[in-house]
Write a protein that holds these residues in place. Structure first.
Motif, PDB file in Angstrom:
ATOM      1  N   THR A   1       0.875  -1.197   0.060  1.00  0.00           N
ATOM      2  CA  THR A   1       0.021   0.089  -0.035  1.00  0.00           C
ATOM      3  C   THR A   1       0.844   1.185   0.113  1.00  0.00           C
ATOM      4  N   VAL A   2       0.225   2.397  -0.482  1.00  0.00           N
ATOM      5  CA  VAL A   2       1.122   3.774  -0.621  1.00  0.00           C
ATOM      6  C   VAL A   2       0.880   4.182   1.001  1.00  0.00           C
ATOM      7  N   PRO A   3       2.337   4.402   1.673  1.00  0.00           N
ATOM      8  CA  PRO A   3       2.272   5.148   2.734  1.00  0.00           C
ATOM      9  C   PRO A   3       1.421   6.617   2.820  1.00  0.00           C
ATOM     10  N   ALA A   4       1.039   6.907   4.115  1.00  0.00           N
ATOM     11  CA  ALA A   4       0.324   8.088   3.963  1.00  0.00           C
ATOM     12  C   ALA A   4       1.317   9.430   3.331  1.00  0.00           C
ATOM     13  N   GLY A   5       2.576   9.485   3.743  1.00  0.00           N
ATOM     14  CA  GLY A   5       3.453  10.318   3.348  1.00  0.00           C
ATOM     15  C   GLY A   5       3.569  10.415   1.877  1.00  0.00           C
ATOM     16  N   GLU A   6       3.577   9.119   1.411  1.00  0.00           N
ATOM     17  CA  GLU A   6       3.656   9.168  -0.042  1.00  0.00           C
ATOM     18  C   GLU A   6       2.504   9.487  -1.170  1.00  0.00           C
ATOM     19  N   ARG A   7       1.358   9.376  -0.241  1.00  0.00           N
ATOM     20  CA  ARG A   7       0.091   9.390  -1.248  1.00  0.00           C
ATOM     21  C   ARG A   7      -0.032  10.444  -2.019  1.00  0.00           C
ATOM     22  N   GLU A   8       0.275  11.633  -1.339  1.00  0.00           N
ATOM     23  CA  GLU A   8      -0.092  12.948  -2.118  1.00  0.00           C
ATOM     24  C   GLU A   8       0.851  13.069  -3.255  1.00  0.00           C
TER      25      GLU A   8
ATOM     26  N   VAL B   1       1.867  10.545  -5.219  1.00  0.00           N
ATOM     27  CA  VAL B   1       1.528   9.583  -6.034  1.00  0.00           C
ATOM     28  C   VAL B   1       0.287  10.232  -6.866  1.00  0.00           C
ATOM     29  N   GLU B   2      -0.647  10.778  -5.971  1.00  0.00           N
ATOM     30  CA  GLU B   2      -1.885  11.334  -6.540  1.00  0.00           C
ATOM     31  C   GLU B   2      -1.317  12.515  -7.472  1.00  0.00           C
ATOM     32  N   GLN B   3      -0.368  13.286  -7.190  1.00  0.00           N
ATOM     33  CA  GLN B   3       0.103  14.225  -7.921  1.00  0.00           C
ATOM     34  C   GLN B   3       0.644  13.916  -9.262  1.00  0.00           C
ATOM     35  N   ALA B   4       1.472  12.897  -9.141  1.00  0.00           N
ATOM     36  CA  ALA B   4       1.896  11.937 -10.358  1.00  0.00           C
ATOM     37  C   ALA B   4       0.800  11.781 -11.250  1.00  0.00           C
ATOM     38  N   LYS B   5      -0.278  10.952 -10.658  1.00  0.00           N
ATOM     39  CA  LYS B   5      -1.412  10.545 -11.509  1.00  0.00           C
ATOM     40  C   LYS B   5      -2.043  11.783 -12.261  1.00  0.00           C
ATOM     41  N   ARG B   6      -2.094  12.959 -11.600  1.00  0.00           N
ATOM     42  CA  ARG B   6      -2.976  14.085 -11.779  1.00  0.00           C
ATOM     43  C   ARG B   6      -2.054  14.559 -13.420  1.00  0.00           C
ATOM     44  N   ASN B   7      -0.579  14.622 -12.978  1.00  0.00           N
ATOM     45  CA  ASN B   7       0.391  14.967 -14.105  1.00  0.00           C
ATOM     46  C   ASN B   7       0.322  14.389 -15.377  1.00  0.00           C
ATOM     47  N   LEU B   8       0.245  13.157 -15.166  1.00  0.00           N
ATOM     48  CA  LEU B   8       0.119  11.865 -16.170  1.00  0.00           C
ATOM     49  C   LEU B   8      -1.094  12.055 -17.029  1.00  0.00           C
ATOM     50  N   ARG B   9      -2.222  12.314 -16.319  1.00  0.00           N
ATOM     51  CA  ARG B   9      -3.708  12.539 -17.217  1.00  0.00           C
ATOM     52  C   ARG B   9      -3.421  13.640 -17.552  1.00  0.00           C
ATOM     53  N   LYS B  10      -2.876  14.562 -17.293  1.00  0.00           N
ATOM     54  CA  LYS B  10      -2.883  16.209 -17.815  1.00  0.00           C
ATOM     55  C   LYS B  10      -1.786  15.882 -19.198  1.00  0.00           C
ATOM     56  N   GLU B  11      -0.924  15.414 -19.006  1.00  0.00           N
ATOM     57  CA  GLU B  11       0.141  15.026 -20.337  1.00  0.00           C
ATOM     58  C   GLU B  11      -0.519  14.239 -21.081  1.00  0.00           C
TER      59      GLU B  11
END
Length: 145
Positions: free
Chosen positions: A49-56, A58-68
């Motif tokens: 699972t993604v640790p709480a500290g890494e969750r944001e 990962v979410e930012q990476a997913k948003r950036n990938l979707r935008k790209e």
């Protein structure tokens, strides 16, 4: 690029199962920044699972990938590009999809947000299709070609 070639590339990108057997790109330019995408996805996936500290992160990476992905799809759909550039764009879009699939399978997901994002993307595609089918330009005037 000829219009039929563009349509073939778009069909390839949108095909269900397009990512099967595809590799995640080692590196990719996302929002003007070079990202070691394969390394990032594998690093995150090694954990159950993604640790709480890494969750944001990962979410930012997913948003950036979707935008790209969206930007690349728009270039593929509407840009004046060569067949070779279209091929590269299609491959990179499928690679981004593959990375997003890997990141989506991690930990708890916000199902409602994902469903809403998918609904918005579907609505945009449908609107763009209808505008093209009806021959309407972006300024809402009939296209008189």
């Amino acid at each position: 690029m000829q219009e039929y070639e563009r349509k073939q590339l778009l069909e390839r990108v949108e095909r269900e199962g397009a990512t099967i057997g595809m590799q995640i790109p080692e590196e990719i330019d996302v929002q003007g920044e070079t990202v070691a995408l394969q390394e990032f996805v594998f690093e995150i996936k090694r954990r159950e699972t993604v640790p709480a500290g890494e969750r944001e992160r990962v979410e930012q990476a997913k948003r950036n990938l979707r935008k790209e992905r969206l930007e690349r799809m728009n270039r593929l759909e509407e840009g004046e590009i060569s067949r070779e550039e279209g091929e590269r764009l299609a491959e990179s879009i499928i690679g981004i999809d593959r990375a997003l699939e890997g990141l989506q399978q991690l930990g708890p997901a916000d199902v409602e947000a994902e469903a809403k994002a998918q609904e918005i993307a579907d609505r945009k595609r449908w609107t763009r299709f209808m505008r093209q089918a009806l021959g309407i330009d972006d300024d809402n005037t009939p296209n008189r070609r």
